[in-house]
Design an enzyme around this catalytic site. Structure first.
Site, short mmCIF file in Angstrom:
data_model
loop_
_atom_site.label_atom_id
_atom_site.label_comp_id
_atom_site.label_asym_id
_atom_site.label_seq_id
_atom_site.Cartn_x
_atom_site.Cartn_y
_atom_site.Cartn_z
CB CYS A 106 -1.00 -0.03 1.16
SG CYS A 106 -2.31 1.19 0.95
CG HIS A 210 -3.40 -3.25 3.30
ND1 HIS A 210 -2.36 -2.86 4.12
CD2 HIS A 210 -3.93 -2.11 2.79
CE1 HIS A 210 -2.28 -1.54 4.13
NE2 HIS A 210 -3.21 -1.05 3.33
CD GLU A 212 -1.05 -5.77 5.56
OE1 GLU A 212 -0.97 -6.04 4.35
OE2 GLU A 212 -1.42 -4.65 5.99
#
Ligand code: MN
Length: 238
Positions: A106, A210, A212
């Protein structure tokens, strides 16, 4: 020994370092050891981090100061963190010089591009000049909300083994022009840049979403991205 991976952090209220735990869990689950980095752009700190770490994960966060790419602030620019910008850009440049792996998420994707002298939209809704999708989703973090199309034969394509993914989206800025030696390797259907990668380094990849937050819900592409990154970090030591 597992590769040591520096993970960048945000500065909150001027005094606190913060870093989303999903970043650390994703690195650990892929076989790396995360170390949270301090946002202190001291030359000897930067030199030692670049010499000793095996890889760099540049995490999400606020906006990039447009001064870095030669613009003045647009009214729609959000919160910027000069110390963080300076630290991350200086550290990324050192990692690229040493051909050590860098993975940007990001804001990290955008900072990676700016470190390579690319530029960006300060606000995609005000500056792209066309109707756009919702890129600041209201759904939970791990929920995939829009599609991206991936350039065939790119490193991203080889990692995720797919030319179309559904990803989450929490951004109002985006890359406009890729930096020197970088290629754009994914777009959303409205033409916003969703990934870049170096054509010169062994692993310098930025994704606008994102992953993660998606590893916890078992998203295969998110898991493959962290595994490829940690694998590159291990290989870069040899
Ligand atoms: Mn998006």
């Amino acid at each position: 020994m597992a590769p040591s991976i520096g993970v960048t952090s945000s500065i909150r209220e001027g005094t606190l370092l913060t870093m989303g735990m999903d970043n650390a869990h994703s690195v650990v689950n892929a076989g790396g050891v995360p170390l949270v980095l301090p946002n202190i752009a001291n030359e000897s700190v930067l030199d030692q981090l670049a010499a000793s770490l095996d890889g760099l994960l540049v995490t999400g966060g606020g906006d990039v100061d447009p001064t870095w790419y030669g613009e003045e602030p647009h009214p729609a620019l959000g919160e910027v963190s000069p110390e963080r910008d300076q630290f991350e850009i200086a550290l990324i440049r050192r990692f690229l010089q040493r051909n050590k792996p860098v993975f940007g998420i990001c804001r990290g994707c955008q900072v990676l591009n700016v470190a390579a002298d690319g530029d960006m939209y300060q606000d995609i809704y005000a500056q792209s000049g066309r109707p756009l999708l919702q890129h600041s989703q209201k759904a939970p973090r791990e929920h995939a909300s829009h599609y991206i199309d991936i350039v065939e034969q790119s490193m991203l394509h080889s990692i995720v083994q797919n030319i179309r993914l559904k990803v989450n989206s929490f951004h109002h800025q985006a890359i406009r022009r890729a930096g020197a030696g970088f290629a754009i390797t994914a777009y959303s259907s409205d033409g916003i840049v969703e990934a870049i990668e170096s054509t010169q380094h062994r692993f310098a990849l930025g994704v606008q979403w994102h992953p993660e937050n998606m590893t916890r819900s078992g998203d295969p592409a998110a898991r493959l991205l962290f595994e490829a990154f940690v694998h590159a970090c291990r290989a870069s030591r040899l």
